[in-house]
Scaffold this active site. Sequence first.
Site, mmCIF file in Angstrom:
data_model
loop_
_atom_site.group_PDB
_atom_site.id
_atom_site.type_symbol
_atom_site.label_atom_id
_atom_site.label_comp_id
_atom_site.label_asym_id
_atom_site.label_seq_id
_atom_site.Cartn_x
_atom_site.Cartn_y
_atom_site.Cartn_z
ATOM 1 C CG ASN A 32 -7.012 0.583 2.393
ATOM 2 O OD1 ASN A 32 -7.486 0.462 3.197
ATOM 3 N ND2 ASN A 32 -6.461 0.748 1.239
ATOM 4 C CE LYS B 23 -5.388 23.029 -5.939
ATOM 5 N NZ LYS B 23 -5.658 22.997 -4.400
ATOM 6 C CE LYS C 193 -3.742 13.008 -16.620
ATOM 7 N NZ LYS C 193 -2.427 12.514 -17.403
ATOM 8 C CG ASP D 173 -4.256 9.506 -3.541
ATOM 9 O OD1 ASP D 173 -4.269 10.184 -4.073
ATOM 10 O OD2 ASP D 173 -2.941 9.506 -2.371
ATOM 11 C CG ASP E 294 -1.640 0.981 1.508
ATOM 12 O OD1 ASP E 294 -2.388 1.607 0.349
ATOM 13 O OD2 ASP E 294 -2.189 1.795 2.863
ATOM 14 C CE LYS E 295 -0.196 7.299 -2.626
ATOM 15 N NZ LYS E 295 -0.260 8.035 -0.956
#
Length: 1184
Positions: free
Chosen positions: A921, A700, A681, A812, A537-538
Amino acid sequence: MPSSSRRYSFGNDDDSFEDLDNSLDKALNSASNNVFNYTHSLNNSRHSSQGSVGAIPLSTMQSFPIGTNGILNSHGNEHDDSSPLIANSAYTTNNRSFSSSTSSLVIATNSALGSSKRIFNSVVNFFVNAKRELNEERLRLNNENDSNRSTDSNNNQSSNLETDRYISPKNSNTSSNYNYPSNAISNAKYNPITFIPIILYEQFKFFFNLYFLLTALSQIIPQLRIGYLSSYIVPLGFVLTVTMMKEAGDDIARRRRDKEQNNEVYEVLNRSNTSLTHEGKFVASKNLKVGDLVRLHKDTRIPADMILLQSSDKDGTGEAFIKTDQLDGETDWKLRVAHNCTQSLKDLNQLVNTISLIVGKPAKSIHHFQGRLIYHPHQSAGSTTPSNTNNETFALTIDQTLWANTVLASGTALGLVIYTGVETRQSMNTTKTGVKTGLLELEINSLSKILCVTVFILSVVLVLAHGFPLSNTWYLDIMRFLILFSSIIPVSLRVNLDLAKSVYAGQIQKDNEIPDTIVRTSTIPEDLGRIEYLLSDKTGTLTQNDMELKKLHLGTVSYAGESLDIVNDYVRGIISLLDSKPSGSLIKKKDLSSRVCDLVLTLALCHNVTPTYEDDDDEVNGLVTYQAASPDEIAIVKFTELVGLKLFKRDRHSISLLHIATNQTLNFEILNNFPFSSETKRMGIVVRDIQRDEIWFMQKGADTVMSTIVNANDWLDEETGNMAREGLRTLVIGKKRLSKNLYQDFSNDYKKASISMHDRDQIMQRVIGQYLESDLELLGLTGVEDKLQRDVKTSIELLRNAGIKIWMLTGDKVETAKCVSISARLISRGQYVHQITKVHSPDFAMNQLEYLKTNHNACLLIDGESLATYMKYYNREFFDIVIKLPAVIACRCTPQQKADVAINIRSITGKRVCCIGDGGNDVSMIQCADVGVGIVGKEGKQASLAADFSIHQFCYLSKLLLWHGRNSYKRSAKLGQFVIHRGLLLSVAQAVYSISSKFEPLALYQGWLMVGYSTVYTMAPVFSLTLDCDIDEHLTRLYPELYRELTLGTSLSYKTFFMWVFISLFQGSVIQLLSQKFQSLAEDKFLSMVAISFSCLIYNELIMVSISIYKWNKTMIATIIITFLLFVGSIPFLPDYFNLAYVSSISYFWQTAVILSVSLFPVWLSQFINRKLRPPSYAKVQQD
């Protein structure tokens, strides 16, 4: 009737089982009702399983009056909120008095009867609960099959009532809602019915365990009995008992955790059978049903999938925040908004009678939901289906959902339950826990089959060699030979390996360099040394999930570190700077202070961050907490506060900033907001400066899209590249002033686009691009750092050099994952990143993988939607290509996708897969891995509790694999080979003796000699090999490449196995033949021959252990010396087995020396020469 009211069908094949279910239901209910005259509590027996934790534990509510179905009644008000439906209710205590005049005889009778009732009720519930768990497991499998068969169930919705569900709060107490699954959760591996069968299957599916069982059972037959019956039965029984106790203990702990969660109490408003009031009834989580109206309070776990109907937001907008970290791993709060139609209702009767929902079948997607809210004000009181008269239909999206196992983070809310139990998103994305088996055990199981076949062939050959015609009992002779040679697969093998695993677990948990590490599954420590794929996972695993703005770049100047203080000085004068600008004018040439202030003001306004306050005192004192869908947005807002411009207040229509230096408030009206998406994005906002009546569009986004939107420049590409190489997440900032006429034209066209029925999103984006996204003033560039965990870069580099392929699976965004991968060195400098996103169709999907077929050093970056497409249509082809890559980053992954990736890698490659994560998760992925590692972090302990190994830092993983994994595998491999060698020596000696005895199945060693050989006389020295290590610890980090050899399985392979078989054949033959040569087979010499033969077996094993040790310690020396003394000391007490006169003679000593020299010297010499000519890698680095 809608399908929601019908019982689930599991296909025609299960009709008989369904009949059995119904019969069992009737029998159980009838028995309990007839015996005890229960009138209420068992009506829903199959759905109200054993009790289980929560917001208000049942154990604390003993004073509350108990109603039917485990419901607790309450009255009164605790506090008033903006909506009567949201207001909480207090609890009053109703005391009951009991008469004490009952006679002692009646009391005793009632007590005995009560005990009998409780025992019988426990037995009934025992089987009811077990049957419920079996039903829910079948339902889970059925839902998974339906989900796999559906083409696009997450994004498309059918209006057919046969597939959709009609849910009304009016139906909460009707029988149709009891056809849905129970809301009780169960993470247990076993239930009371399946425990013993599954345990026995898991044990006896291994061939050598089955071999032990058959050998032990054969001793019941007198004609086959050899030696003591207990010497065969007791060791096997001991192994099974220990295993069952360990598994039972682990499962009981899991059930206790489930019980706590199932017994959490929630306030339900529509359970009354008489009248509806705002005073709710308290229902345990396990007893919640579809259609229940549940009042939720702050920091309360949401017990089932719900639709948000109302919130206590003081502005009346219906907003509520939820924490989803245990569902998708993201620690930022998510905004949910109740529909205006339900938020405006103030009366409970009106809410129940005029609102109903239509929702689709349960689905796995946690990011998509489509349903319909039907408002029918003139609905008749008794109707349970929607009427088309004067109905209003509103769309429901993900913004109105409250998924199970998330937490309400703010205020109070009212939700309607739509899915329960195994149909919730959390449950559908959770994989059932299975029993894990180590690779070493599978390898030893394969080798034991070879040994068994060898024994059988040897037994048949010996019987045939006796000559023809065969005796009438030839089959008994074969069986006796099989039993005589059973030591070739010693029962002590499993005992030694299981004890060794416990030693490894203790060594891991006592390692001071990886403190607080917990081994939860002690059956697979050897697999730590065989890992080839690491799935991580991150957020919270590689990173601390702690963002910080590190750098601002304005083209001609940049600010970072201490120079950011200069920005603070510029912002002090922002008010005077704004007031000094002539209204309606545009300044072409700006000084540096003006440019810095414009950038900071844009950063303070262009975001989706909401300030929250715990209470009124916090708001007065300015103690604010920021919430947003993206943690980097929070980092930017915190930076603007740090430099003097604080986000003070925000709702959907306005935003207020506090200038800290002057304590003045800057107020802006939000005209339009364009949230960030992975497609665009970028995010933008249109605001009107109320004081100055100016309209600004601020935006942005990623440099790849913003470079064509902002004004031409010559520095943007270069600086974004520089920041990316520093591991910073970059955003390009721009703004544009809009005239009132231009904005009015945009607003009109945008409203028309927003009601388009076809390609709505594309048309709306086209309008934005036409009016707003052109010629923006480039203000600057931000660099945000997601702080990595300690030593993550070093650890990943070590693991990659060790030959481990690392995949990062995260929920993410693509850009975020890419930045973290670069900063963590998951993507090497200069490594090409092949990006695949938005692949919805199988057409031309494989074309995007062509590059990776020939470039195996590239890195793949893929999003969840594309991954789902490949796994659905080209599963095998996709994984055949990507498993060769050194790194893969998968973004926007659901929990089930993470688990599916782990399962596919395991099945396609056959390699060991390790999964590591820290959130709820990640549980499915961890449980599907060969080795699951959970990190105790900010997201709680759910992953840690479900994992095989629990650690506190990602960097601990490198030592866990490179050092402890190496030792566990190497030691167990050597231990297994020595135990097999020890058994082979005995069997070879027996075979030589049987051949020399004219092929008669006569026992060479009996009684205590058989038992003592594998226990008292050899076990401790052989087991001391679990303390040996072939290299020093620091060398595993200095030369991580040594780990590659472990993954090849060279320590225990067919090559090493047959080498040890040859050594055993040589040594066993030498010992027995020379013993017979020195003492002959004469009956009067038998005890002397046994004495020298058995003694040489013991001495040979002790010396073989000694010459195989790499690194001596006190324990090893002590075990060998003590064992030797024990054997020598026990000889005088063995007159029935040994000729003591011969043992005390000189002949015994010189003959023993000769036999040992012949059996050991050739083996030692060959090993010495082989190590000199072909030294292994670990020997080379040890010498260096």
